[in-house]
Design a protein around this motif. Structure first.
Motif, short mmCIF file in Angstrom:
data_model
loop_
_atom_site.label_atom_id
_atom_site.label_comp_id
_atom_site.label_asym_id
_atom_site.label_seq_id
_atom_site.Cartn_x
_atom_site.Cartn_y
_atom_site.Cartn_z
N LYS A 127 0.83 -1.21 0.00
CA LYS A 127 0.00 0.00 0.00
C LYS A 127 0.86 1.26 0.00
N ALA A 128 1.93 1.24 0.79
CA ALA A 128 2.82 2.40 0.85
C ALA A 128 3.51 2.63 -0.50
N ARG A 129 3.95 1.54 -1.14
CA ARG A 129 4.58 1.67 -2.47
C ARG A 129 3.58 2.20 -3.48
N PHE A 130 2.36 1.71 -3.43
CA PHE A 130 1.33 2.16 -4.37
C PHE A 130 1.02 3.63 -4.15
N ALA A 131 0.91 4.03 -2.89
CA ALA A 131 0.62 5.43 -2.58
C ALA A 131 1.77 6.33 -3.03
N ALA A 132 3.01 5.86 -2.87
CA ALA A 132 4.17 6.66 -3.30
C ALA A 132 4.19 6.78 -4.82
N GLN A 133 3.86 5.71 -5.51
CA GLN A 133 3.82 5.76 -6.97
C GLN A 133 2.69 6.66 -7.46
N ALA A 134 1.56 6.60 -6.80
CA ALA A 134 0.42 7.43 -7.20
C ALA A 134 0.74 8.90 -6.95
N GLY A 135 1.45 9.17 -5.87
CA GLY A 135 1.81 10.56 -5.54
C GLY A 135 2.85 11.14 -6.47
N SER A 136 3.75 10.29 -6.96
CA SER A 136 4.82 10.79 -7.84
C SER A 136 4.38 10.88 -9.30
N SER A 137 3.26 10.31 -9.64
CA SER A 137 2.82 10.33 -11.04
C SER A 137 1.66 11.30 -11.26
#
Length: 118
Positions: free
Chosen positions: A103-113
């Motif tokens: 979830k943290a990786r997904f949230a970080a990817q969503a935030g950076s894109s």
């Protein structure tokens, strides 16, 4: 992790209650003793649902698992049920952490894109 661990603890809450009913049939145990010990263990299950993500929460959960297995000396079927719930606890902690990391990786990817405001 919180959801998986809390689900395991709620299941344990009910198993401890049913084990208390079985332990009442032991003529060497008073009903007060059985329900004091069972009540404390059931209360700990509920409290740990809220503490599982805090420091020491998982360790307290392991202590509860050990106590649940040890209750097999009073109610022999609890050796098996305690081992099952210890395995469920391990799985809840292990896979819950993996889900939290994903979830943290997904949230970080969503935030950076985020799209550029052009």
């Amino acid at each position: 992790m919180r959801t998986l661990c809390s689900s395991t603890l709620i299941g344990e809450f009910f198993v401890i209650g049913f084990a208390g009913l079985v332990a009442m049939k032991d003529p060497d145990l008073s009903m007060t003793t059985v329900w004091t010990v069972s009540g404390i263990a059931m209360f700990l299950c509920l409290v740990l649902c809220g503490l599982v993500t805090r420091p020491g929460g998982v360790v307290l959960g392991w202590a509860l698992q050990i106590a649940l297995i040890a209750s097999g000396f009073v109610v022999p079927s609890m050796f098996f049920l305690g081992a099952v719930f210890a395995a469920l606890w391990w799985a809840s902690v292990h896979y819950g952490r993996k889900v939290d990391e994903a979830k943290a990786r997904f949230a970080a990817q969503a935030g950076s894109s985020t799209p550029d405001a052009a």
